[in-house]
Scaffold this motif. Structure first.
Motif, short mmCIF file in Angstrom:
data_model
loop_
_atom_site.label_atom_id
_atom_site.label_comp_id
_atom_site.label_asym_id
_atom_site.label_seq_id
_atom_site.Cartn_x
_atom_site.Cartn_y
_atom_site.Cartn_z
N ALA A 128 49.56 24.91 59.42
CA ALA A 128 50.55 25.83 59.98
C ALA A 128 50.09 27.27 59.79
CB ALA A 128 51.90 25.60 59.30
N ALA A 129 50.81 28.19 60.38
CA ALA A 129 50.47 29.61 60.26
C ALA A 129 50.55 30.04 58.81
CB ALA A 129 51.43 30.45 61.11
N VAL A 130 49.70 30.98 58.42
CA VAL A 130 49.67 31.43 57.04
C VAL A 130 50.41 32.75 56.87
CG1 VAL A 130 47.49 30.29 56.58
CG2 VAL A 130 47.48 32.67 57.37
N SER A 131 51.09 33.23 57.91
CA SER A 131 51.71 34.54 57.85
C SER A 131 52.86 34.61 56.86
CB SER A 131 52.22 34.95 59.24
OG SER A 131 53.14 33.99 59.72
N ASP A 132 53.44 33.47 56.50
CA ASP A 132 54.57 33.47 55.57
C ASP A 132 54.15 33.48 54.12
OD1 ASP A 132 56.46 33.43 57.59
OD2 ASP A 132 56.39 31.25 57.75
N LEU A 133 52.85 33.41 53.86
CA LEU A 133 52.40 33.33 52.48
C LEU A 133 52.65 34.63 51.75
CD1 LEU A 133 49.00 31.46 52.80
CD2 LEU A 133 51.15 30.59 51.94
N ASP A 134 53.05 34.50 50.49
CA ASP A 134 53.22 35.66 49.63
C ASP A 134 51.99 35.74 48.74
OD1 ASP A 134 55.42 36.54 46.88
OD2 ASP A 134 54.24 37.80 48.22
N GLY A 135 50.82 35.89 49.36
CA GLY A 135 49.58 35.81 48.62
C GLY A 135 49.14 37.16 48.10
N GLY A 136 48.28 37.12 47.08
CA GLY A 136 47.75 38.34 46.53
C GLY A 136 46.30 38.53 46.90
N ASN A 137 45.79 37.75 47.85
CA ASN A 137 44.40 37.83 48.23
C ASN A 137 44.24 38.68 49.47
OD1 ASN A 137 43.63 35.78 46.22
ND2 ASN A 137 44.72 34.38 47.56
N ASP A 138 43.05 39.24 49.65
CA ASP A 138 42.78 40.01 50.85
C ASP A 138 42.85 39.12 52.08
OD1 ASP A 138 42.40 42.29 49.36
OD2 ASP A 138 40.26 41.96 49.11
N ASP A 139 42.36 37.91 51.96
CA ASP A 139 42.42 36.94 53.05
C ASP A 139 43.55 35.97 52.74
OD1 ASP A 139 42.15 35.00 54.93
OD2 ASP A 139 40.02 34.62 54.58
N ALA A 140 44.65 36.06 53.51
CA ALA A 140 45.83 35.25 53.20
C ALA A 140 45.59 33.77 53.37
CB ALA A 140 47.00 35.69 54.09
N SER A 141 44.49 33.39 54.04
CA SER A 141 44.21 31.97 54.23
C SER A 141 43.43 31.39 53.06
CB SER A 141 43.43 31.75 55.53
OG SER A 141 42.14 32.29 55.43
N ILE A 142 43.12 32.19 52.06
CA ILE A 142 42.42 31.72 50.87
C ILE A 142 43.40 31.71 49.71
CG2 ILE A 142 40.53 32.13 49.26
CD1 ILE A 142 39.62 31.33 52.02
N PHE A 143 43.45 30.58 49.02
CA PHE A 143 44.36 30.39 47.90
C PHE A 143 43.53 30.32 46.63
CE2 PHE A 143 47.74 27.18 46.16
CZ PHE A 143 48.06 28.09 45.16
N GLY A 144 43.78 31.23 45.70
CA GLY A 144 43.10 31.17 44.43
C GLY A 144 42.67 32.54 43.93
N ILE A 145 42.37 32.61 42.67
CA ILE A 145 41.89 33.84 42.06
C ILE A 145 40.48 34.13 42.57
CG2 ILE A 145 41.22 34.91 39.86
CD1 ILE A 145 43.50 33.32 38.57
N GLN A 146 40.27 35.32 43.06
CA GLN A 146 39.00 35.67 43.67
C GLN A 146 38.12 36.53 42.77
OE1 GLN A 146 37.95 34.59 47.08
NE2 GLN A 146 39.40 33.17 46.13
N GLN A 147 38.38 36.49 41.47
CA GLN A 147 37.57 37.23 40.52
C GLN A 147 37.01 36.28 39.47
OE1 GLN A 147 39.62 41.02 39.19
NE2 GLN A 147 41.34 39.99 40.18
N PRO A 148 35.78 36.48 39.04
CA PRO A 148 35.18 35.62 38.02
C PRO A 148 35.65 36.01 36.62
CG PRO A 148 33.59 37.26 38.72
CD PRO A 148 34.81 37.48 39.57
N LEU A 149 36.84 35.56 36.26
CA LEU A 149 37.46 35.95 34.99
C LEU A 149 37.34 34.82 33.97
CD1 LEU A 149 40.73 37.53 36.43
CD2 LEU A 149 38.65 38.72 35.74
N THR A 150 37.35 35.20 32.71
CA THR A 150 37.34 34.24 31.62
C THR A 150 38.28 34.72 30.52
OG1 THR A 150 35.48 35.36 30.52
CG2 THR A 150 34.93 33.57 32.05
N GLY A 151 38.54 33.86 29.55
CA GLY A 151 39.28 34.24 28.35
C GLY A 151 40.64 34.83 28.63
N VAL A 152 41.01 35.83 27.85
CA VAL A 152 42.34 36.42 27.99
C VAL A 152 42.49 37.20 29.29
CG1 VAL A 152 42.81 36.45 25.52
CG2 VAL A 152 41.67 38.41 26.58
N ALA A 153 41.38 37.67 29.87
CA ALA A 153 41.46 38.34 31.17
C ALA A 153 41.93 37.37 32.24
CB ALA A 153 40.12 38.94 31.54
#
Length: 321
Positions: A128-153
């Motif tokens: 379905a359309a992804v326009s309703d997503l409340d995402g925090g990514n630049d590309d709303a069609s991508i789901f997930g953290i887009q930074q290589p983080l570890t530990g407490v970060a």
């Protein structure tokens, strides 16, 4: 180094999609990879399809059946309990893996894998359309953290309310056991609730973030639209994970991260509820904070600030997410 992976696939009335999901696992042709399908009391042809795979490839596919529908978290937990591989991955029956699903995991040197408890990657949203997503990514069609983080970060980023899809992580079975799997009582944020705990006690890191490794298939039965009231179970998941971390004597840096991040999420949620003209939600959030076992850790100045926000008549800028 043991790189065996069991993929847990909970399935409830999923006859439309299950074959695609299982084929996406078996089609990888990866040694040491097995699909564990948990039929969660389906009333359609789900069990028949699953049994066909189990009969065809008994070494690569196992079927577990429940006599009634117990919910996705209970089904996932049953799959985890039946797993024998060192590593566990997840795939909902209406989603599917992409051919590169475990490339980053398999490329890790043994020395890195020995120090690792989980590898997270991103998921593409299709259907379905992804326009309703409340995402925090630049590309709303991508789901997930887009930074290589570890530990407490990484934990701090998760505690903003943005996580990864269940099909985007592979994790040590021993860590899942230590963190007690998914909470069957939770219907919303049950996955984030587990990720908070995994990040509190395990060494998690990003795999390759250049390309998604799975597809989250949106359709009329599973479309999740973020609503302001969903901030209540998310905050509850954060508070419960924080209490779990305290009870299990997590590292001081972990507890400090909860103490710094959770109040900020709570305040932003109260502001968002006011701006959405949902005072009942704002009151539920504040009441949850006042009643939590962690009230001493939240400190009275914060609770007074939250109360002031709730009572304020003028609009308040929500600020950063």
């Amino acid at each position: 180094m043991d790189r065996s992976i069991d993929v847990v696939i909970p399935a409830f009335n999923a006859e439309r999609y299950l074959e695609r999901a299982v084929e996406s696992v078996l089609g990888l042709g990866r040694a040491g990879l097995r699909a564990i399908i948990v039929d969660d009391g389906s009333t359609d042809g789900t069990a028949t399809i699953a049994q066909r795979f189990a009969d065809r490839e008994p070494d690569c596919c196992r079927l577990l059946r429940s006599d009634r529908n117990r919910g996705v978290s209970a089904a996932r937990n049953r799959g985890i309990e039946a797993a024998t591989a060192t590593w566990v991955a997840f795939l909902d029956a209406d989603d599917y893996y992409l051919p590169n699903r475990f490339d980053a995991f398999d490329a890790l040197p043994d020395s890195d894998l020995d120090r690792l408890d989980g590898l997270y990657q991103s998921t593409r949203i299709l259907g379905a359309a992804v326009s309703d997503l409340d995402g925090g990514n630049d590309d709303a069609s991508i789901f997930g953290i887009q930074q290589p983080l570890t530990g407490v970060a990484l934990l701090a980023e998760l505690l903003t309310g943005y996580c990864w899809a269940t099909s985007g992580i592979v994790v040590r079975r021993s860590l899942l056991s230590r963190c007690r799997g998914f909470d069957p009582a939770r219907k919303i944020a049950e996955d984030c609730h587990l990720w908070f705990r995994l990040a509190s006690f395990g060494a998690l890191r990003a795999g390759s973030l250049d390309a998604p490794v799975s597809v989250y298939w949106r359709h009329e039965q599973n479309t999740f639209l973020p609503r302001i009231e969903h901030r209540v179970p998310m905050l509850d998941a954060m508070l419960d994970a924080w209490a779990f971390a305290q009870g299990q004597r997590a590292a001081p840096a972990v507890l400090q991260t909860f103490a710094a991040a959770v109040p900020g999420y709570a305040l932003r949620s109260i502001i968002a509820a006011r701006e959405a003209h949902a005072p009942a939600v704002a009151r539920r959030l504040l009441l949850m904070l006042a009643r939590t076992r962690l009230r001493a850790a939240l400190r009275m100045p914060f609770l007074r600030q939250a109360w002031a926000l709730l009572r304020a008549r003028q609009p308040v800028a929500a600020g950063a997410r």
